[in-house]
Design an enzyme around this catalytic site. Structure first.
Site, short mmCIF file in Angstrom:
data_model
loop_
_atom_site.label_atom_id
_atom_site.label_comp_id
_atom_site.label_asym_id
_atom_site.label_seq_id
_atom_site.Cartn_x
_atom_site.Cartn_y
_atom_site.Cartn_z
N ASP A 1 17.16 49.28 42.64
CA ASP A 1 17.08 50.68 42.24
C ASP A 1 18.47 51.24 41.99
OD1 ASP A 1 15.90 53.13 41.76
OD2 ASP A 1 14.89 53.26 43.71
N ASP B 1 8.79 56.94 37.42
CA ASP B 1 8.09 57.29 38.66
C ASP B 1 6.82 58.07 38.34
OD1 ASP B 1 9.76 56.03 40.37
OD2 ASP B 1 10.78 57.83 41.10
C1 DGJ Z 1 13.10 55.68 43.01
C2 DGJ Z 1 12.12 54.67 42.49
O1 DGJ Z 1 11.82 54.93 41.16
C3 DGJ Z 1 10.87 54.71 43.36
O2 DGJ Z 1 9.92 53.81 42.85
C4 DGJ Z 1 11.22 54.39 44.78
O3 DGJ Z 1 11.67 53.06 44.87
C5 DGJ Z 1 12.29 55.35 45.27
N1 DGJ Z 1 13.42 55.40 44.39
C6 DGJ Z 1 12.77 54.96 46.64
O4 DGJ Z 1 13.78 55.77 47.06
#
Ligand code: DGJ
Length: 743
Positions: free
Chosen positions: A487, A556
């Site tokens: 991430d 997301d």
């Molecule tokens: C952002 C990501 O897009 C999510 O899927 C998740 O992993 C969160 N970060 C976790 O902090």
């Protein structure tokens, strides 16, 4: 083919003269031009780019478009245009220098060792190197006649995929430092009556918002200055149609993408002659780059494809190329999974995770993916406010460490994957306390946080070691960890590096290079480990990064209705095998709709399995096995977009395998108005007209019936001419059809 130069006439002069002389005389001059140039054709199977060297040794683009049968005829193309005078003579430059005779947007702008700012680039030589029967690279050496600075232009051709990757290497042979103010990867030149740009902007949960506009005279700039999470503002992918906005099956269109995971810039300039200049590469913003004596700078690649049969073909070109040559393991398989992010957020412990691992097995997916929140002790990672940077298991939550969870997964015959965000740090962390100098920050200014965090300075080799170590330590201690989700949530504020000292303007570039060094090191040691590229959603999706990743997290935003649109736009550039789609509780649609949407890529779940109604659980279990039976076609097949959600009240698209004996069609209702749905048949694509196919609805919710039972067979010709109605309506909001050749 080499033509020798016979006079001192420039091309501009010839065009000017031919415009006023008789047609017969013009023809003679066209011939004269032909004889005075070296033509360098760069051709894929269907399209071509022809470069010409003029009398002043300037390399210009003579032609871009559908390939001619006879490459020796490209040279005649420029003289067919009566668009007016190019006073500078280099509007069509293959790599436009700044400061000499050029008066338009440059591809390269430098300050020489002696402070002079003019640059001229003349042809020296060119070469073609063949990698194999499909791939070859043409390089063209350009040199300034006054200053010891040279540029090598590279054009790597993937013939069958109709894709070209283009980049430049700038070499300083001067006596001192040269400053590069702009150093583009590629410079293209196209001719049409009008130009239609489709580009994207975005934000968190709003990735890939499209806009299609007609380009007017002057420059339209696509760029980002966010540093790390560039796509949050704008992705480096776009398309340009010629004469009219291309449709799925018609029109001339170029798809382009800068292969760079940081600040990029694309200039699209409609020049005074109504031709389109495209200059693409690293964003020069705050990035003047000092090139020491004898040093060279290799730009990132700019990848593009072209089609005269619309956006569908262009995107299939891109997909084939990406699967075969770019994305890690693009022709391989992917792991279905259960992720705990939305099921638990930061609130979990060992027993809870052990239950989720059992649920992974129950669901029938391949892997459990542990997300954020498993690490840090002095400042436990119980929210996004603390702990980032301290990559030791949190002893409260995981007293027996990752190893215990890996074993639990093994006991349940599933794999175990884990989330990391190794480039970032919370100020509330031991890492920040120990190494404030590793953080990108202006020591004299207040800190600006993004998601309560800051970015580590990857230009610093010690930070590169640290970032590599985050993953390496996990794998050294737990060699059975099977997957990483990498991430990257923060953008770069207060761009300042303690490490770079007096070279602050190198930071944006060195950051990305540092990231690639880490990824290369990781891949050298762990060549096969599947890994998801995530950036708070799709904040960093580009083909340079994807060569180290098997897949990416698109957004997301997993509301399936929104997702249809987001996945649709990504699908132009990135093949389904790289799309990670999770079934979550976002949106109001039933579980079938959510699952059907997630099946158009790599299927995952991020739901509380134990809270599913029995029928929903049964449906999900069946869906996982249905997915396993069709994933081969989705992952490796050709995509045909059939009905756009932007233009219809439903969306339809299908994947067809190479043998054209199996296809899967997905259709979704995207409007709630009375009577909306697929009122007419949808014309299918990519089938063999002479083959016979059955059409069967699959992935039904338990105890529902369908009339599309696969009993009738239709020819490919019928299905592609009249079409088939998936019967989408308010009671059947999502429909998956399996199309199989009758043997
Ligand atoms: C952002 C990501 O897009 C999510 O899927 C998740 O992993 C969160 N970060 C976790 O902090």
């Amino acid at each position: 083919m080499k033509y020798t130069f016979a006079g001192r006439c420039t091309f501009a002069f010839l065009v000017k003269v031919t415009a006023v002389l008789s047609p017969l005389m013009s023809l003679c001059l066209i011939g004269a031009y032909a004889q005075s140039s070296t033509v360098i054709p760069i051709e894929t199977q269907h399209y071509g780019l022809a470069l010409g060297v003029d009398a002043d040794k300037r390399v210009g683009i003579l032609y871009f478009g559908t390939k001619l049968n006879n490459a020796s005829e490209y040279q005649y193309a420029p003289a067919m245009y009566r668009q007016g005078d190019d006073y500078s003579g280099i509007l069509n430059a293959a790599y436009t220098p700044s400061g000499s005779r050029n008066l338009v947007e440059p591809a390269i702008w430098v300050t020489h060792a002696d402070g002079n700012t003019s640059l001229d680039l003349q042809y020296v030589s060119h070469q073609v190197q063949k990698t194999d029967n499909n791939v070859s690279t043409t390089n063209i050496l350009l040199r300034d006649p006054v200053y010891a600075l040279e540029v090598m232009l590279y054009y790597k051709v993937y013939a069958q995929e109709n894709v070209i990757e283009q980049w430049s290497v700038i070499k300083n042979n001067e006596k001192g430092n040269v400053t590069l103010h702009k150093y583009a990867s590629a410079n293209l030149y196209m001719k049409a009556n009008s130009y239609w740009l489709k580009h994207y902007h975005g934000d968190w949960a709003k990735e890939m918002q499209p806009e299609e506009i007609r380009l007017t005279s002057g420059i339209k700039v696509l760029d980002t200055k966010l540093g790390t999470r560039a796509n949050l503002y704008q992705p480096p992918t776009f398309m340009v149609s010629l004469d009219k906005a291309a449709s799925e099956d018609e029109g001339r269109v170029l798809f382009g993408s800068v292969e760079w995971s940081g600040n990029f810039r694309v200039d699209l300039e409609v020049d005074p002659l109504n031709n389109l200049r495209i200059i693409a590469g690293i964003n020069p913003h705050a990035s003047a780059y000092t090139l020491g004596k004898g040093q060279e700078f290799t730009t990132p690649m700019f990848v593009y494809t072209y089609s005269d049969k619309g956006k569908g073909e262009a995107s299939r070109n891109m997909h084939r190329w990406a699967r075969k040559y770019k994305i890690m393991n693009g022709n391989g398989s992917r792991l279905t999974l259960l992720n705990n992010w939305e099921a638990t957020y930061f609130d979990f412990n060992e027993p809870k995770l052990a239950e989720l691992i059992k649920d992974t097995k129950k669901l029938g997916v391949d892997m459990f993916l542990l997300d954020d929140g498993w690490f840090a002790n002095k400042y436990p990672r119980n929210s996004d406010k603390a702990g980032l940077g301290d990559w030791q298991e949190n002893v409260q939550k995981l007293p027996h460490g990752i190893g215990y969870l890996v074993k639990e997964a093994q006991n349940n015959q599933v794999k175990f994957g884990i989330w990391v965000e190794p480039e970032m740090v919370n100020p509330k962390s031991e890492l920040y306390e120990k190494h404030p100098d590793w953080v990108i920050r202006e020591p004299q200014r207040p800190e600006h946080l993004y998601r309560n965090q800051l970015v580590l300075d990857l230009s610093n080799p010690k930070v590169q070691d640290f970032v590599f170590g985050v993953l390496d330590n996990i794998l050294t201690k737990n060699p059975d960890v099977a997957f990483f989700k990498w991430d990257c949530n923060a953008v770069i504020y207060n761009a300042h590096s303690a490490y770079l000292k007096d070279k602050q303007s190198h930071l944006y570039v060195e950051y990305v290079k540092g990231l690639y060094k880490v990824l290369q090191r990781f891949r050298a040691k762990y060549p096969d480990m599947p890994m998801m590229l995530c950036s708070g959603g799709g904040g960093r999706v580009d083909y340079a990064a994807l060569q180290y990743f098997t897949e990416f997290w698109l957004s997301d935003n997993t509301d399936p209705l929104e997702r249809i649109f987001i996945q649709w736009e990504y699908s132009y550039f990135f093949p389904a095998i790289s799309h990670d789609n999770h079934v979550t509780d976002w949106g109001k649609q039933p579980i079938k709709f959510r699952t059907d949407v997630a099946m158009m890529g790599k299927l995952g779940f991020d739901i509380v399995v134990s809270e599913l109604k029995p029928e929903d659980l049964k449906f999900c279990q069946n869906a996982v096995s249905t997915y396993k039976s069709i994933s081969e076609v989705v992952w490796h097949g050709d995509l045909y977009r059939l009905a756009s959600p932007q233009e219809n009240d439903f969306a339809s698209l299908m994947y067809v395998n190479e043998a054209k004996d199996r296809a899967v069609m997905f259709s979704y209702l995207v409007s709630n108005r009375y009577g909306d749905g697929s009122l007419s048949p949808v014309k299918l694509g990519g089938l063999h007209p002479d083959k016979k196919y059955t059409v069967k609805e699959i992935n039904l919710y338990p105890n529902t019936k369908t009339t599309i039972s696969g009993e009738t067979s239709y020819s490919g010709n019928y299905l592609m001419t009249i079409g088939f109605n998936p019967g989408v309506n308010a009671r059947r909001t999502s429909v998956i059809l399996e199309i199989t050749e009758v043997q």
